[in-house]
Design a protein around this motif. Structure first.
Motif, PDB file in Angstrom:
ATOM      1  N   ARG A   1      52.184   3.049  12.390  1.00 17.84           N
ATOM      2  CA  ARG A   1      51.109   3.845  11.890  1.00 17.84           C
ATOM      3  C   ARG A   1      51.629   5.193  11.602  1.00 17.84           C
ATOM      4  NH1 ARG A   1      48.367   6.955  16.426  1.00 17.84           N
ATOM      5  NH2 ARG A   1      48.045   8.279  14.949  1.00 17.84           N
ATOM      6  N   ASP A   2      50.421   5.297  10.413  1.00 16.26           N
ATOM      7  CA  ASP A   2      49.913   6.987  10.149  1.00 16.26           C
ATOM      8  C   ASP A   2      49.799   7.743  10.923  1.00 16.26           C
ATOM      9  OD1 ASP A   2      49.676   5.728   6.927  1.00 16.26           O
ATOM     10  OD2 ASP A   2      50.896   6.316   7.291  1.00 16.26           O
ATOM     11  N   TRP A   3      51.039   8.974  11.384  1.00 16.71           N
ATOM     12  CA  TRP A   3      49.868  10.497  11.257  1.00 16.71           C
ATOM     13  C   TRP A   3      50.057  11.390   9.924  1.00 16.71           C
ATOM     14  CZ3 TRP A   3      53.850   7.300  13.607  1.00 16.71           C
ATOM     15  CH2 TRP A   3      53.785   7.174  15.228  1.00 16.71           C
ATOM     16  N   TRP A   4      49.291  12.083  10.498  1.00 17.43           N
ATOM     17  CA  TRP A   4      48.785  13.807   9.401  1.00 17.43           C
ATOM     18  C   TRP A   4      48.593  14.757   9.828  1.00 17.43           C
ATOM     19  CZ3 TRP A   4      48.475  11.997   4.345  1.00 17.43           C
ATOM     20  CH2 TRP A   4      48.083  10.571   4.289  1.00 17.43           C
ATOM     21  N   GLY A   5      49.362  15.539   8.937  1.00 18.32           N
ATOM     22  CA  GLY A   5      48.964  17.357   9.239  1.00 18.32           C
ATOM     23  C   GLY A   5      47.293  17.635   9.303  1.00 18.32           C
ATOM     24  N   ARG A   6      47.477  19.226   9.176  1.00 16.07           N
ATOM     25  CA  ARG A   6      45.746  19.807   8.717  1.00 16.07           C
ATOM     26  C   ARG A   6      45.909  20.310   7.200  1.00 16.07           C
ATOM     27  NH1 ARG A   6      43.403  22.288  14.182  1.00 16.07           N
ATOM     28  NH2 ARG A   6      43.003  21.142  15.364  1.00 16.07           N
ATOM     29  N   GLY A   7      47.121  20.065   6.877  1.00 18.88           N
ATOM     30  CA  GLY A   7      47.112  20.564   4.964  1.00 18.88           C
ATOM     31  C   GLY A   7      47.498  21.995   5.211  1.00 18.88           C
ATOM     32  N   THR A   8      48.554  21.815   4.066  1.00 17.88           N
ATOM     33  CA  THR A   8      47.880  23.508   3.977  1.00 17.88           C
ATOM     34  C   THR A   8      47.576  23.994   1.868  1.00 17.88           C
ATOM     35  OG1 THR A   8      50.382  25.756   3.705  1.00 17.88           O
ATOM     36  CG2 THR A   8      50.671  23.451   3.336  1.00 17.88           C
ATOM     37  N   GLN A   9      47.013  25.103   1.593  1.00 13.37           N
ATOM     38  CA  GLN A   9      46.319  25.331   0.995  1.00 13.37           C
ATOM     39  C   GLN A   9      47.662  25.704  -0.440  1.00 13.37           C
ATOM     40  OE1 GLN A   9      43.160  24.848  -0.312  1.00 13.37           O
ATOM     41  NE2 GLN A   9      43.892  25.325  -2.828  1.00 13.37           N
ATOM     42  N   VAL A  10      47.229  25.010  -1.568  1.00  4.80           N
ATOM     43  CA  VAL A  10      48.222  25.481  -2.564  1.00  4.80           C
ATOM     44  C   VAL A  10      47.128  26.017  -3.862  1.00  4.80           C
ATOM     45  CG1 VAL A  10      49.971  25.389  -4.568  1.00  4.80           C
ATOM     46  CG2 VAL A  10      50.218  24.207  -1.746  1.00  4.80           C
ATOM     47  N   THR A  11      47.252  26.887  -4.497  1.00  7.37           N
ATOM     48  CA  THR A  11      46.684  27.401  -5.214  1.00  7.37           C
ATOM     49  C   THR A  11      47.401  27.457  -6.473  1.00  7.37           C
ATOM     50  OG1 THR A  11      44.382  27.767  -3.868  1.00  7.37           O
ATOM     51  CG2 THR A  11      44.860  28.916  -6.046  1.00  7.37           C
TER      52      THR A  11
ATOM     53  N   GLU B   1      52.415  21.837   8.931  1.00  8.60           N
ATOM     54  CA  GLU B   1      52.537  22.313   7.924  1.00  8.60           C
ATOM     55  C   GLU B   1      52.573  23.719   7.042  1.00  8.60           C
ATOM     56  OE1 GLU B   1      50.045  18.309   7.071  1.00  8.60           O
ATOM     57  OE2 GLU B   1      49.976  20.278   7.697  1.00  8.60           O
ATOM     58  N   SER B   2      53.173  24.256   7.106  1.00  9.17           N
ATOM     59  CA  SER B   2      53.501  25.760   6.754  1.00  9.17           C
ATOM     60  C   SER B   2      53.618  25.954   4.998  1.00  9.17           C
ATOM     61  CB  SER B   2      54.515  26.585   7.470  1.00  9.17           C
ATOM     62  OG  SER B   2      55.563  25.599   7.167  1.00  9.17           O
ATOM     63  N   GLY B   3      54.022  26.909   4.595  1.00 11.98           N
ATOM     64  CA  GLY B   3      54.525  27.519   2.821  1.00 11.98           C
ATOM     65  C   GLY B   3      53.471  27.444   2.165  1.00 11.98           C
ATOM     66  N   GLY B   4      51.570  26.738   2.066  1.00 14.76           N
ATOM     67  CA  GLY B   4      50.924  27.024   1.236  1.00 14.76           C
ATOM     68  C   GLY B   4      50.549  28.518   1.095  1.00 14.76           C
ATOM     69  N   GLY B   5      50.322  29.175  -0.389  1.00 13.48           N
ATOM     70  CA  GLY B   5      49.739  30.547  -0.806  1.00 13.48           C
ATOM     71  C   GLY B   5      48.816  30.218  -1.984  1.00 13.48           C
TER      72      GLY B   5
END
Length: 114
Positions: A101-111, A6-10
């Motif tokens: 099955r499910d695969w997951w990313g590591r996540g991106t923080q949105v504040t 993932e990308s684009g958080g902030g």
């Protein structure tokens, strides 16, 4: 094996917009159901939006009319356009791929600040 990045958080002010991207490895991306989930502070992970291989989209009621999920099968990428952001949208956003099955990313923080 599928890897999701993932990308684009902030950090954004209330009322602002962000666009999240999730790039997937693998040659069978087009058959996955792709989704975005989020986990806010002290909360359980919840589905935000999902999109089928054919482009049918689902949205949680809390984000309907504000968020748009889309996918580019040629680029193995799924997007989440987030408009009119609210402080309650603050969370770690996770990309999900589902096929058998499910695969997951590591996540991106949105504040979202008020």
């Amino acid at each position: 094996q599928v890897q999701l990045v993932e990308s684009g958080g902030g950090l954004v002010q209330a009322g602002g917009s962000l666009r999240l991207s999730c790039a997937a490895s693998g040659s069978i991306f087009s058959i996955f159901v792709m989704g975005w989930y989020r986990q806010g502070p002290g909360k359980q992970r919840e589905v935000v939006a999902s999109i089928t291989s054919g482009g049918s989209a689902y949205y949680a009621s809390s984000v309907k009319a504000r968020f748009t999920i889309s996918r580019d099968n040629a680029q193995n990428t799924v997007y989440l356009q987030m408009n009119s952001l609210k402080p309650e949208d603050t969370a770690v956003y996770y990309c999900n791929a589902n096929y058998v099955r499910d695969w997951w990313g590591r996540g991106t923080q949105v504040t979202v600040s008020s």
